[in-house]
Write an enzyme that holds these catalytic residues in place. Sequence first.
Site, PDB file in Angstrom:
ATOM      1  N   CYS A 120     -20.716 -71.020  16.118  1.00  0.00           N
ATOM      2  CA  CYS A 120     -21.827 -71.012  15.164  1.00  0.00           C
ATOM      3  C   CYS A 120     -21.357 -70.540  13.791  1.00  0.00           C
ATOM      4  O   CYS A 120     -20.922 -71.366  12.985  1.00  0.00           O
ATOM      5  CB  CYS A 120     -23.024 -70.221  15.685  1.00  0.00           C
ATOM      6  SG  CYS A 120     -22.676 -68.609  16.373  1.00  0.00           S
ATOM      7  N   SER A 121     -21.476 -69.264  13.493  1.00  0.00           N
ATOM      8  CA  SER A 121     -21.153 -68.832  12.133  1.00  0.00           C
ATOM      9  C   SER A 121     -20.974 -67.329  12.050  1.00  0.00           C
ATOM     10  O   SER A 121     -21.200 -66.739  11.003  1.00  0.00           O
ATOM     11  CB  SER A 121     -22.282 -69.235  11.187  1.00  0.00           C
ATOM     12  OG  SER A 121     -23.509 -68.715  11.680  1.00  0.00           O
ATOM     13  N   CYS A 122     -20.556 -66.690  13.152  1.00  0.00           N
ATOM     14  CA  CYS A 122     -20.423 -65.239  13.172  1.00  0.00           C
ATOM     15  C   CYS A 122     -19.478 -64.772  12.069  1.00  0.00           C
ATOM     16  O   CYS A 122     -18.403 -65.361  11.877  1.00  0.00           O
ATOM     17  CB  CYS A 122     -19.911 -64.773  14.533  1.00  0.00           C
ATOM     18  SG  CYS A 122     -21.033 -65.233  15.870  1.00  0.00           S
ATOM     19  N   CYS A 149     -15.563 -69.027  13.295  1.00  0.00           N
ATOM     20  CA  CYS A 149     -16.436 -68.894  14.452  1.00  0.00           C
ATOM     21  C   CYS A 149     -16.698 -70.312  14.923  1.00  0.00           C
ATOM     22  O   CYS A 149     -17.436 -71.059  14.288  1.00  0.00           O
ATOM     23  CB  CYS A 149     -17.761 -68.213  14.100  1.00  0.00           C
ATOM     24  SG  CYS A 149     -18.909 -68.170  15.509  1.00  0.00           S
TER      25      CYS A 149
END
Lengths: 130, 209
Positions: free
Chosen positions: B111-113, B108
């Site tokens: 961000c950090s999906c 991602c």
Amino acid sequence: MIQTVEKDVSDMAEPLRIDLETGDGPPQELVFAAPWEAKAFAMVVALHKAGAFSWSEWTQTLGRQIRQDTEQGNCDSYYEQWLKALEMLLAEKSMADGEVIDEYQHAWEHATRRTPHGQPIELMPGDFHH
Amino acid sequence: MHDHDHDHDHDEEVGALDTRVKALESILTEKGYLDPATLDLIVERYEKKVGPRNGAHVVAKAWTDPAYREWLLRDGTAAIESLGYAGRQGEHMVVVENTPSVHNVIVCTLCSCYPWPVLGLPPTWYKSKEYRARMIADPRVVLNEFGLELADDIELRVWDSTSEIRYLVLPNRPAGTEGWTEEQLMDLVTRNSMVGTGVALAPEQAGVS
């Protein structure tokens, strides 16, 4: 979405610090390194559940915070960025502003100082205005 | 002493973050946006209840059941949900299969999906700016750093989780596992193999004969 791979050496940062897992047993890393991280995470999930914001509003804000930090060369940890993003979104939604958060933080600091070690810390009206 | 000072600064930093989070929780609870009991349940769920073992189950089933595999690749969300793994960040699942000539990896970039219901919360490296940038810029080098060497003729597909879709990699089934049960196969499915920064373990690596 398939990404075509483009080499761009100028974007290279330092090598990853990787926690390689053995694949056997639980992962090497704790889910949350500290209770505050767990709380910060849970607050976002709970607020989303309560309808305070959409998930894409959250990821956009988090993405914005991360980008800002990267541009400023700020190396805050992931959950520090998470927390800042949460405050940013809460301010935008008029749910909590920085000044009030500061006030409550000072109050919690006071409560922490006056509580004997080992006792649960409880916020009291007298903790404010110090 | 230097070490003591460093620890002291660190403790102060954590203390400040701790009071900041407590402040937010107080304010939001007082305003009726939050309920502390709900927060505890959420923490418990993500610390203990969701994790890569869920994804390993999905993978092992796909390896042993061709009809499930076909369903999984066609409608990841429904197939995964049928095993009881559903919830936030799993509402739109797409499963991408590795083959002898294709290797998939997830990132991602913004961000950090990450697909929480099947993998739990992402590890630190997945959230790092190094991974997020370099998996697009130089993925094969990054995979080498994870100990994964891909032959030049293997096509590498990098999936960026920028939309609502959350991806899960279906790793190749290791050789020498004919006749294994789902339970046995689950032990070979590592978290990294489902993100694409690794492959499933060979039988001898899992300490199984």
